[in-house]
Scaffold this active site. Structure first.
Site, mmCIF file in Angstrom:
data_model
loop_
_atom_site.group_PDB
_atom_site.id
_atom_site.type_symbol
_atom_site.label_atom_id
_atom_site.label_comp_id
_atom_site.label_asym_id
_atom_site.label_seq_id
_atom_site.Cartn_x
_atom_site.Cartn_y
_atom_site.Cartn_z
ATOM 1 N N GLY A 186 -33.241 2.848 44.670
ATOM 2 C CA GLY A 186 -33.730 1.796 43.502
ATOM 3 C C GLY A 186 -32.493 1.692 42.572
ATOM 4 N N GLN B 161 -28.794 0.366 34.128
ATOM 5 C CA GLN B 161 -27.959 1.357 34.996
ATOM 6 C C GLN B 161 -26.735 0.633 35.033
ATOM 7 O OE1 GLN B 161 -31.498 2.702 37.775
ATOM 8 N NE2 GLN B 161 -30.336 4.331 37.454
ATOM 9 N N CYS C 282 -32.308 10.465 39.765
ATOM 10 C CA CYS C 282 -31.862 9.468 39.256
ATOM 11 C C CYS C 282 -30.405 9.188 39.260
ATOM 12 C CB CYS C 282 -32.133 9.108 37.784
ATOM 13 S SG CYS C 282 -32.038 7.631 36.897
ATOM 14 N N LEU C 283 -29.848 7.896 39.970
ATOM 15 C CA LEU C 283 -28.367 7.559 39.828
ATOM 16 C C LEU C 283 -27.603 7.909 38.454
ATOM 17 C CD1 LEU C 283 -28.409 4.734 42.467
ATOM 18 C CD2 LEU C 283 -27.895 7.241 42.758
ATOM 19 N N HIS D 256 -40.527 4.286 38.563
ATOM 20 C CA HIS D 256 -39.243 4.592 37.884
ATOM 21 C C HIS D 256 -38.341 3.705 37.447
ATOM 22 C CE1 HIS D 256 -35.810 7.781 38.440
ATOM 23 N NE2 HIS D 256 -35.135 6.508 38.367
ATOM 24 N N GLU D 257 -38.254 2.477 38.175
ATOM 25 C CA GLU D 257 -37.586 1.406 37.999
ATOM 26 C C GLU D 257 -38.014 0.561 36.647
ATOM 27 O OE1 GLU D 257 -34.637 1.540 39.258
ATOM 28 O OE2 GLU D 257 -35.299 2.817 41.010
ATOM 29 N N HIS E 183 -37.051 2.081 33.729
ATOM 30 C CA HIS E 183 -35.698 1.877 33.032
ATOM 31 C C HIS E 183 -35.692 0.531 32.173
ATOM 32 C CE1 HIS E 183 -33.067 4.767 34.931
ATOM 33 N NE2 HIS E 183 -33.661 4.518 36.077
HETATM 34 O O1 GNR Z 1 -32.145 6.806 44.251
HETATM 35 C C1 GNR Z 1 -33.208 7.322 44.024
HETATM 36 N N1 GNR Z 1 -34.197 8.260 44.414
HETATM 37 C C2 GNR Z 1 -35.405 8.444 43.771
HETATM 38 C C3 GNR Z 1 -36.053 9.534 44.520
HETATM 39 C C4 GNR Z 1 -37.369 9.598 43.707
HETATM 40 C C5 GNR Z 1 -37.951 8.845 42.817
HETATM 41 C C6 GNR Z 1 -37.292 7.801 42.186
HETATM 42 C C7 GNR Z 1 -36.010 7.572 42.652
HETATM 43 S S1 GNR Z 1 -35.004 6.283 42.068
HETATM 44 C C8 GNR Z 1 -33.408 6.761 42.280
HETATM 45 C C9 GNR Z 1 -32.380 5.611 42.150
HETATM 46 C C10 GNR Z 1 -32.391 5.410 40.657
HETATM 47 O O2 GNR Z 1 -31.872 6.025 39.678
HETATM 48 N N2 GNR Z 1 -33.251 4.324 40.015
HETATM 49 O O3 GNR Z 1 -33.279 4.019 39.028
HETATM 50 NI NI NI Z 2 -33.188 5.904 37.849
#
Ligand code: GNR
Ligand code: NI
Length: 171
Positions: A46, A51, A94-95, A136-137, A140
């Site tokens: 995601g 980001q 999270c990236l 999660h997204e 953000h």
């Molecule tokens: O790549 C991602 N893996 C992930 C694993 C578990 C829960 C959420 C994520 S999202 C993350 C990519 C990211 O930072 N998205 O904002």
């Molecule tokens: Ni993230």
């Protein structure tokens, strides 16, 4: 198509709120495609617009396994309209927090309303990894990172590690 630069925490842009997209136009579609390319290259499941330094309510997701055909999802102005009462704990990454992982507890199912890449209103009900990723997204888009769901002790440990990591990258 072009690769975008992913911001690493701590970064003030990651803490800011985003603005809804007024219309899903060619610029928004281009952003979605560039975000997908950036996400696949990372690789991640995601990516949210803040980001990549864009304060708009745009996100992309693909939770298909590597050995399955891609299933990209493009969302503008996503809104969670229902969360299950049942909670589940999953390891999240999270990236914007490279190499940091922690258990986060969230509702295990979610219903989300959004505009797709054609500007059409869609509703999606999700469970499992997709439900986790959607939450999660969408976090953000409100300046919330997964570490904000942890104790201050765990959060600060990860954020200090990231600040140190950034200093080393800069040096
Ligand atoms: O790549 C991602 N893996 C992930 C694993 C578990 C829960 C959420 C994520 S999202 C993350 C990519 C990211 O930072 N998205 O904002
Ligand atoms: Ni993230």
């Amino acid at each position: 198509m072009s690769l975008l630069n992913i911001l690493i925490a701590p970064d003030p842009t990651l803490k800011q709120k985003t603005k809804p997209v007024v219309e899903v136009d060619d610029d928004v579609r281009q952003l979605m495609d560039d975000m997908l390319e950036t996400m696949y290259e990372a690789p991640g499941i995601g990516l949210a617009a803040p980001q990549v330094g864009v304060l708009k309510q745009v996100l992309v997701i693909d939770v298909a396994r590597q050995d399955e055909p891609p299933e990209p999802i493009r969302m503008a102005n996503p809104e969670i309209v229902w969360l299950s009462d049942t909670l589940v704990s999953n390891s999240e990454g999270c990236l914007s927090l490279p190499e940091q992982y922690a258990e986060v507890t969230r509702p295990d199912r979610v219903k989300v309303r959004y505009l797709d890449e054609t500007g059409t209103r869609q509703t999606l009900e999700a469970d499992g990894l997709l439900a986790t990723c959607i939450q999660h997204e969408i976090d953000h888009l409100s300046g919330i990172l997964f570490v904000d769901h942890l104790s201050a002790l765990k959060r600060n440990m990860i954020l200090r590690r990231m600040a140190k990591w950034k200093r080393q990258q800069a040096a």
